[in-house]
Design a protein around this motif. Sequence first.
Motif, PDB file in Angstrom:
ATOM      1  N   GLN A   1       0.835  -1.207   0.000  1.00  0.00           N
ATOM      2  CA  GLN A   1       0.000   0.000   0.000  1.00  0.00           C
ATOM      3  C   GLN A   1       0.867   1.253   0.000  1.00  0.00           C
ATOM      4  O   GLN A   1       0.586   2.210  -0.726  1.00  0.00           O
ATOM      5  N   ALA A   2       1.923   1.248   0.789  1.00  0.00           N
ATOM      6  CA  ALA A   2       2.821   2.405   0.851  1.00  0.00           C
ATOM      7  C   ALA A   2       3.530   2.612  -0.489  1.00  0.00           C
ATOM      8  O   ALA A   2       3.663   3.744  -0.962  1.00  0.00           O
ATOM      9  N   VAL A   3       3.969   1.523  -1.112  1.00  0.00           N
ATOM     10  CA  VAL A   3       4.654   1.612  -2.411  1.00  0.00           C
ATOM     11  C   VAL A   3       3.713   2.183  -3.469  1.00  0.00           C
ATOM     12  O   VAL A   3       4.073   3.087  -4.225  1.00  0.00           O
ATOM     13  N   ILE A   4       2.488   1.670  -3.532  1.00  0.00           N
ATOM     14  CA  ILE A   4       1.518   2.148  -4.514  1.00  0.00           C
ATOM     15  C   ILE A   4       1.186   3.616  -4.274  1.00  0.00           C
ATOM     16  O   ILE A   4       1.132   4.419  -5.211  1.00  0.00           O
ATOM     17  N   TYR A   5       1.002   3.989  -3.026  1.00  0.00           N
ATOM     18  CA  TYR A   5       0.693   5.376  -2.688  1.00  0.00           C
ATOM     19  C   TYR A   5       1.857   6.295  -3.075  1.00  0.00           C
ATOM     20  O   TYR A   5       1.662   7.369  -3.638  1.00  0.00           O
ATOM     21  N   TYR A   6       3.073   5.858  -2.791  1.00  0.00           N
ATOM     22  CA  TYR A   6       4.275   6.629  -3.140  1.00  0.00           C
ATOM     23  C   TYR A   6       4.347   6.832  -4.650  1.00  0.00           C
ATOM     24  O   TYR A   6       4.618   7.925  -5.136  1.00  0.00           O
ATOM     25  N   GLU A   7       4.120   5.761  -5.410  1.00  0.00           N
ATOM     26  CA  GLU A   7       4.209   5.851  -6.868  1.00  0.00           C
ATOM     27  C   GLU A   7       3.175   6.809  -7.433  1.00  0.00           C
ATOM     28  O   GLU A   7       3.471   7.584  -8.346  1.00  0.00           O
ATOM     29  N   ASN A   8       1.964   6.792  -6.889  1.00  0.00           N
ATOM     30  CA  ASN A   8       0.927   7.723  -7.347  1.00  0.00           C
ATOM     31  C   ASN A   8       1.262   9.158  -6.968  1.00  0.00           C
ATOM     32  O   ASN A   8       1.126  10.068  -7.784  1.00  0.00           O
ATOM     33  N   LEU A   9       1.712   9.337  -5.752  1.00  0.00           N
ATOM     34  CA  LEU A   9       2.011  10.673  -5.240  1.00  0.00           C
ATOM     35  C   LEU A   9       3.196  11.317  -5.940  1.00  0.00           C
ATOM     36  O   LEU A   9       3.199  12.516  -6.208  1.00  0.00           O
ATOM     37  N   HIS A  10       4.202  10.524  -6.287  1.00  0.00           N
ATOM     38  CA  HIS A  10       5.422  11.065  -6.886  1.00  0.00           C
ATOM     39  C   HIS A  10       5.462  10.950  -8.407  1.00  0.00           C
ATOM     40  O   HIS A  10       6.494  11.213  -9.024  1.00  0.00           O
ATOM     41  N   GLY A  11       4.354  10.571  -9.012  1.00  0.00           N
ATOM     42  CA  GLY A  11       4.264  10.559 -10.469  1.00  0.00           C
ATOM     43  C   GLY A  11       5.188   9.576 -11.162  1.00  0.00           C
ATOM     44  O   GLY A  11       5.692   9.867 -12.249  1.00  0.00           O
ATOM     45  N   ILE A  12       5.398   8.421 -10.553  1.00  0.00           N
ATOM     46  CA  ILE A  12       6.201   7.379 -11.199  1.00  0.00           C
ATOM     47  C   ILE A  12       5.458   6.979 -12.481  1.00  0.00           C
ATOM     48  O   ILE A  12       4.245   6.747 -12.450  1.00  0.00           O
ATOM     49  N   PRO A  13       6.148   6.896 -13.617  1.00  0.00           N
ATOM     50  CA  PRO A  13       5.468   6.513 -14.863  1.00  0.00           C
ATOM     51  C   PRO A  13       4.733   5.178 -14.711  1.00  0.00           C
ATOM     52  O   PRO A  13       5.220   4.265 -14.034  1.00  0.00           O
ATOM     53  N   GLU A  14       3.578   5.075 -15.336  1.00  0.00           N
ATOM     54  CA  GLU A  14       2.729   3.901 -15.189  1.00  0.00           C
ATOM     55  C   GLU A  14       3.460   2.602 -15.517  1.00  0.00           C
ATOM     56  O   GLU A  14       3.307   1.596 -14.818  1.00  0.00           O
ATOM     57  N   ASP A  15       4.292   2.615 -16.553  1.00  0.00           N
ATOM     58  CA  ASP A  15       4.972   1.380 -16.941  1.00  0.00           C
ATOM     59  C   ASP A  15       6.106   0.988 -16.003  1.00  0.00           C
ATOM     60  O   ASP A  15       6.692  -0.084 -16.143  1.00  0.00           O
ATOM     61  N   GLU A  16       6.419   1.840 -15.020  1.00  0.00           N
ATOM     62  CA  GLU A  16       7.446   1.521 -14.026  1.00  0.00           C
ATOM     63  C   GLU A  16       6.846   1.209 -12.659  1.00  0.00           C
ATOM     64  O   GLU A  16       7.565   0.920 -11.712  1.00  0.00           O
ATOM     65  N   ARG A  17       5.520   1.252 -12.554  1.00  0.00           N
ATOM     66  CA  ARG A  17       4.865   1.040 -11.267  1.00  0.00           C
ATOM     67  C   ARG A  17       4.744  -0.434 -10.921  1.00  0.00           C
ATOM     68  O   ARG A  17       4.746  -1.300 -11.780  1.00  0.00           O
ATOM     69  N   THR A  18       4.605  -0.673  -9.622  1.00  0.00           N
ATOM     70  CA  THR A  18       4.405  -2.021  -9.117  1.00  0.00           C
ATOM     71  C   THR A  18       3.110  -2.582  -9.686  1.00  0.00           C
ATOM     72  O   THR A  18       2.084  -1.911  -9.676  1.00  0.00           O
ATOM     73  N   GLY A  19       3.185  -3.808 -10.202  1.00  0.00           N
ATOM     74  CA  GLY A  19       1.993  -4.473 -10.715  1.00  0.00           C
ATOM     75  C   GLY A  19       1.649  -4.159 -12.152  1.00  0.00           C
ATOM     76  O   GLY A  19       0.674  -4.681 -12.682  1.00  0.00           O
ATOM     77  N   TYR A  20       2.450  -3.328 -12.817  1.00  0.00           N
ATOM     78  CA  TYR A  20       2.158  -2.974 -14.204  1.00  0.00           C
ATOM     79  C   TYR A  20       2.306  -4.200 -15.102  1.00  0.00           C
ATOM     80  O   TYR A  20       3.259  -4.964 -14.987  1.00  0.00           O
ATOM     81  N   ILE A  21       1.331  -4.387 -15.986  1.00  0.00           N
ATOM     82  CA  ILE A  21       1.379  -5.488 -16.942  1.00  0.00           C
ATOM     83  C   ILE A  21       1.418  -4.885 -18.339  1.00  0.00           C
ATOM     84  O   ILE A  21       0.498  -4.182 -18.743  1.00  0.00           O
ATOM     85  N   ASP A  22       2.483  -5.165 -19.057  1.00  0.00           N
ATOM     86  CA  ASP A  22       2.620  -4.669 -20.419  1.00  0.00           C
ATOM     87  C   ASP A  22       1.897  -5.631 -21.353  1.00  0.00           C
ATOM     88  O   ASP A  22       2.324  -6.762 -21.549  1.00  0.00           O
ATOM     89  N   ARG A  23       0.807  -5.175 -21.904  1.00  0.00           N
ATOM     90  CA  ARG A  23       0.027  -6.028 -22.804  1.00  0.00           C
ATOM     91  C   ARG A  23       0.581  -5.983 -24.224  1.00  0.00           C
ATOM     92  O   ARG A  23       0.159  -6.745 -25.077  1.00  0.00           O
TER      93      ARG A  23
END
Length: 97
Positions: free
Chosen positions: A43-65
């Motif tokens: 939860q903290a990692v996901i919140y951090y990524e959203n708050l700090h604008g980590i690109p979507e393709d570098e976020r935890t759980g990203y699936i490249d279709r």
Amino acid sequence: MTYDELIERLDPNVYRSLRQSVELGKWPDGRKLTPEQREISLQAVIYYENLHGIPEDERTGYIDRGSKAGTACDPSVQRAQGKKPDVDPNQFVEVKS
């Protein structure tokens, strides 16, 4: 200090360590994460990524279709159209760790 403030001020090195711990299921010192620790850390990692604008393709759980996104090979397309997927649920085996 609130949770929002804590995540906002979280050091990038701590974020990377938390992310790696969630991915591996263990702390940097080798101790195994409990299910509760893993959930809170994720939860903290996901919140951090959203708050700090980590690109979507570098976020935890990203699936490249990739090139299959939006095609019949993409199961979300069948669900979006309200069709039943052509998948036999008996062909899959649940793996528990």
